[in-house]
Write a protein that holds these residues in place. Structure first.
Motif, mmCIF file in Angstrom:
data_model
loop_
_atom_site.group_PDB
_atom_site.id
_atom_site.type_symbol
_atom_site.label_atom_id
_atom_site.label_comp_id
_atom_site.label_asym_id
_atom_site.label_seq_id
_atom_site.Cartn_x
_atom_site.Cartn_y
_atom_site.Cartn_z
ATOM 1 N N SER A 165 22.728 46.822 48.761
ATOM 2 C CA SER A 165 21.703 47.768 49.165
ATOM 3 C C SER A 165 22.285 48.788 50.138
ATOM 4 N N PRO A 166 22.234 50.106 49.817
ATOM 5 C CA PRO A 166 22.871 51.115 50.658
ATOM 6 C C PRO A 166 22.425 51.059 52.104
ATOM 7 N N GLN A 167 21.139 50.744 52.348
ATOM 8 C CA GLN A 167 20.662 50.790 53.722
ATOM 9 C C GLN A 167 21.192 49.661 54.594
ATOM 10 N N ASP A 168 21.590 48.530 53.992
ATOM 11 C CA ASP A 168 22.091 47.441 54.825
ATOM 12 C C ASP A 168 23.548 47.101 54.504
ATOM 13 N N GLN A 169 24.215 47.992 53.782
ATOM 14 C CA GLN A 169 25.599 47.736 53.398
ATOM 15 C C GLN A 169 26.531 48.191 54.512
ATOM 16 N N ASP A 170 27.156 47.252 55.192
ATOM 17 C CA ASP A 170 28.129 47.566 56.229
ATOM 18 C C ASP A 170 29.539 47.605 55.662
ATOM 19 N N GLU A 171 29.828 46.760 54.708
ATOM 20 C CA GLU A 171 31.143 46.757 54.091
ATOM 21 C C GLU A 171 31.034 46.231 52.669
ATOM 22 N N TYR A 172 32.006 46.596 51.869
ATOM 23 C CA TYR A 172 32.041 46.150 50.478
ATOM 24 C C TYR A 172 33.078 45.042 50.395
ATOM 25 N N ARG A 173 32.645 43.841 50.020
ATOM 26 C CA ARG A 173 33.490 42.653 50.101
ATOM 27 C C ARG A 173 33.685 42.034 48.721
ATOM 28 N N VAL A 174 34.912 41.678 48.432
ATOM 29 C CA VAL A 174 35.259 41.078 47.149
ATOM 30 C C VAL A 174 36.107 39.841 47.402
ATOM 31 N N GLU A 175 35.685 38.712 46.878
ATOM 32 C CA GLU A 175 36.487 37.498 46.994
ATOM 33 C C GLU A 175 37.314 37.310 45.736
ATOM 34 N N ILE A 176 38.617 37.111 45.936
ATOM 35 C CA ILE A 176 39.540 36.882 44.828
ATOM 36 C C ILE A 176 40.109 35.471 44.961
ATOM 37 N N ALA A 177 39.854 34.653 43.983
ATOM 38 C CA ALA A 177 40.376 33.292 43.981
ATOM 39 C C ALA A 177 41.777 33.286 43.391
ATOM 40 N N ALA A 178 42.690 32.577 44.063
ATOM 41 C CA ALA A 178 44.070 32.470 43.601
ATOM 42 C C ALA A 178 44.331 31.065 43.084
ATOM 43 N N TYR A 179 45.105 31.001 42.013
ATOM 44 C CA TYR A 179 45.515 29.733 41.436
ATOM 45 C C TYR A 179 47.009 29.812 41.137
ATOM 46 N N ASP A 180 47.599 28.696 40.809
ATOM 47 C CA ASP A 180 49.001 28.678 40.381
ATOM 48 C C ASP A 180 49.043 28.677 38.841
ATOM 49 N N TYR A 181 49.151 29.828 38.126
ATOM 50 C CA TYR A 181 49.431 31.160 38.663
ATOM 51 C C TYR A 181 48.465 32.141 38.015
ATOM 52 N N ALA A 182 47.421 32.495 38.721
ATOM 53 C CA ALA A 182 46.424 33.413 38.184
ATOM 54 C C ALA A 182 45.568 33.939 39.326
ATOM 55 N N PHE A 183 44.936 35.092 39.082
ATOM 56 C CA PHE A 183 43.941 35.666 39.970
ATOM 57 C C PHE A 183 42.630 35.770 39.220
ATOM 58 N N GLN A 184 41.524 35.674 39.935
ATOM 59 C CA GLN A 184 40.234 36.090 39.404
ATOM 60 C C GLN A 184 39.927 37.443 40.032
ATOM 61 N N VAL A 185 40.106 38.503 39.245
ATOM 62 C CA VAL A 185 39.966 39.876 39.732
ATOM 63 C C VAL A 185 38.976 40.615 38.843
ATOM 64 N N PRO A 186 38.034 41.352 39.417
ATOM 65 C CA PRO A 186 37.109 42.133 38.588
ATOM 66 C C PRO A 186 37.855 43.224 37.833
ATOM 67 N N ILE A 218 54.300 37.067 39.379
ATOM 68 C CA ILE A 218 53.818 38.008 38.360
ATOM 69 C C ILE A 218 54.249 37.535 36.973
ATOM 70 N N SER A 219 55.496 37.108 36.874
ATOM 71 C CA SER A 219 56.050 36.699 35.579
ATOM 72 C C SER A 219 55.344 35.470 35.020
ATOM 73 N N ASN A 220 54.721 34.700 35.899
ATOM 74 C CA ASN A 220 53.968 33.513 35.460
ATOM 75 C C ASN A 220 52.486 33.817 35.260
ATOM 76 N N GLY A 221 52.116 35.088 35.335
ATOM 77 C CA GLY A 221 50.738 35.471 35.038
ATOM 78 C C GLY A 221 49.904 35.879 36.228
ATOM 79 N N MET A 222 50.497 35.950 37.425
ATOM 80 C CA MET A 222 49.714 36.267 38.612
ATOM 81 C C MET A 222 49.679 37.780 38.837
ATOM 82 N N THR A 223 49.025 38.458 37.937
ATOM 83 C CA THR A 223 48.873 39.905 37.966
ATOM 84 C C THR A 223 47.647 40.272 37.137
ATOM 85 N N ARG A 224 46.931 41.286 37.565
ATOM 86 C CA ARG A 224 45.747 41.741 36.848
ATOM 87 C C ARG A 224 45.603 43.254 37.007
ATOM 88 N N PRO A 225 45.075 43.947 35.977
ATOM 89 C CA PRO A 225 44.762 45.370 36.136
ATOM 90 C C PRO A 225 43.427 45.537 36.856
#
Length: 304
Positions: free
Chosen positions: A21-42, A160-167
């Protein structure tokens, strides 16, 4: 203020985004979970100031978030095949003693594509050990980015070579989030980490400023918080943090990394880099900056 509190609007995708909500938005926060070897990235996010939470609680190795903006008309596949591929070849040759340290620049320039100078590293490092989470706030312009982990496995393979990279596509839509305002300021000087803060357990946010060298460039580009033990050798930690060492950034890390930041676009004395860490208990700690081997730049402190 503990920015993990008073979060009002939560959207659950592969990450969690706060601030709908624009009126109560102080910051834009994104949680990225890391695994061996992967990211969860939007797949995409708006442009502007974004706070990324690297959640490394499920991983067994140390990880980082690195943001590289790709040149216009270069695809993510081309980045992986031609750019990262060149670094993979270099690393293999270097670890096999086919390339000396002094010859790295010449060899990598032979391997990299002609568009490589257009890759813009916005922010990197901020390494987080297994079982921990840390935050950093980054300003991202519209464009296509690669979100990478350049830490190496025990065998010397880039994550990265094991898959820990995302566009990640950053759109023209604005996140409408302000630049962080924090009280704890770290100023990196040539031979000093200047910081005045109340060292205690809890959640702490920092702004990092760099002084300039004689050419007007930042004297340093990184700072990290680690928890040390009786056997921790800070010279060893500094050497390990050097990616270009054969054993550099190889898992496991020689210390417990709580978070930090590296930046490549800082304007000395003007622009700041932002990160936050959780200090969860008493013990011996150290602020450490990666510097050339044989030099030392760290501050140790104790939390009773």
């Amino acid at each position: 203020m503990d920015t993990l509190k008073n979060l009002s609007c939560i959207t659950l995708i592969s990450v969690m985004v706060w601030g709908c909500s624009p009126q109560d938005q102080d910051e834009y926060r994104v949680e990225i979970a890391a695994y061996d070897y992967a990211f969860q990235v939007p797949k995409e996010l708006p442009s502007g100031w974004i706070t990324f939470i690297l959640n490394n609680e499920q991983a067994h190795e140390i990880h980082e978030l690195s943001f590289a903006r790709l040149p216009k008309d270069i695809t993510y596949k081309e980045y992986l095949d031609e750019y990262v591929g060149a670094w993979e070849v270099l690393l293999e040759e270097f670890q096999a003693d086919e390339v000396e340290r002094s010859g790295i620049s010449k060899r990598v320039n032979e391997l990299l594509p002609d568009w490589a100078d257009g890759v813009e590293y916005v922010n990197a490092r901020g390494m987080v050990s297994p079982g921990r989470s840390a935050e950093k706030t980054v300003y991202l312009e519209p464009g296509l980015y690669a979100v990478d982990c350049w830490v190496k496995t025990e065998d010397g393979i880039i994550h990265i070579s094991n898959g820990m990279t995302r566009p990640l596509t950053i759109t023209n839509e604005s996140a409408n989030s302000p630049e962080p305002s924090v009280e704890n300021i770290i100023t990196l000087k040539e031979h000093e980490i200047d910081i005045n803060w109340n060292a205690e357990t809890g959640f702490h946010s920092f702004a990092v400023l760099m002084e300039a060298d004689s050419l007007g460039n930042p004297v340093h580009n990184n700072v990290h918080l680690i928890k040390t033990g009786e056997s921790t050798d800070l010279n060893e930690v500094n050497t390990w943090m050097d990616w270009y060492k054969v054993g550099g950034l190889r898992a496991p890390a020689p210390a417990d990394f709580l978070g930090g930041v590296s930046t490549y676009d800082a304007i000395p004395g003007e622009s700041a880099s932002y990160f936050s860490v959780e200090i969860d208990g008493p013990g011996e700690y150290a602020w450490i900056v990666q510097v050339p081997e044989g030099e030392q730049l760290w501050n140790t402190f104790n939390i009773p």
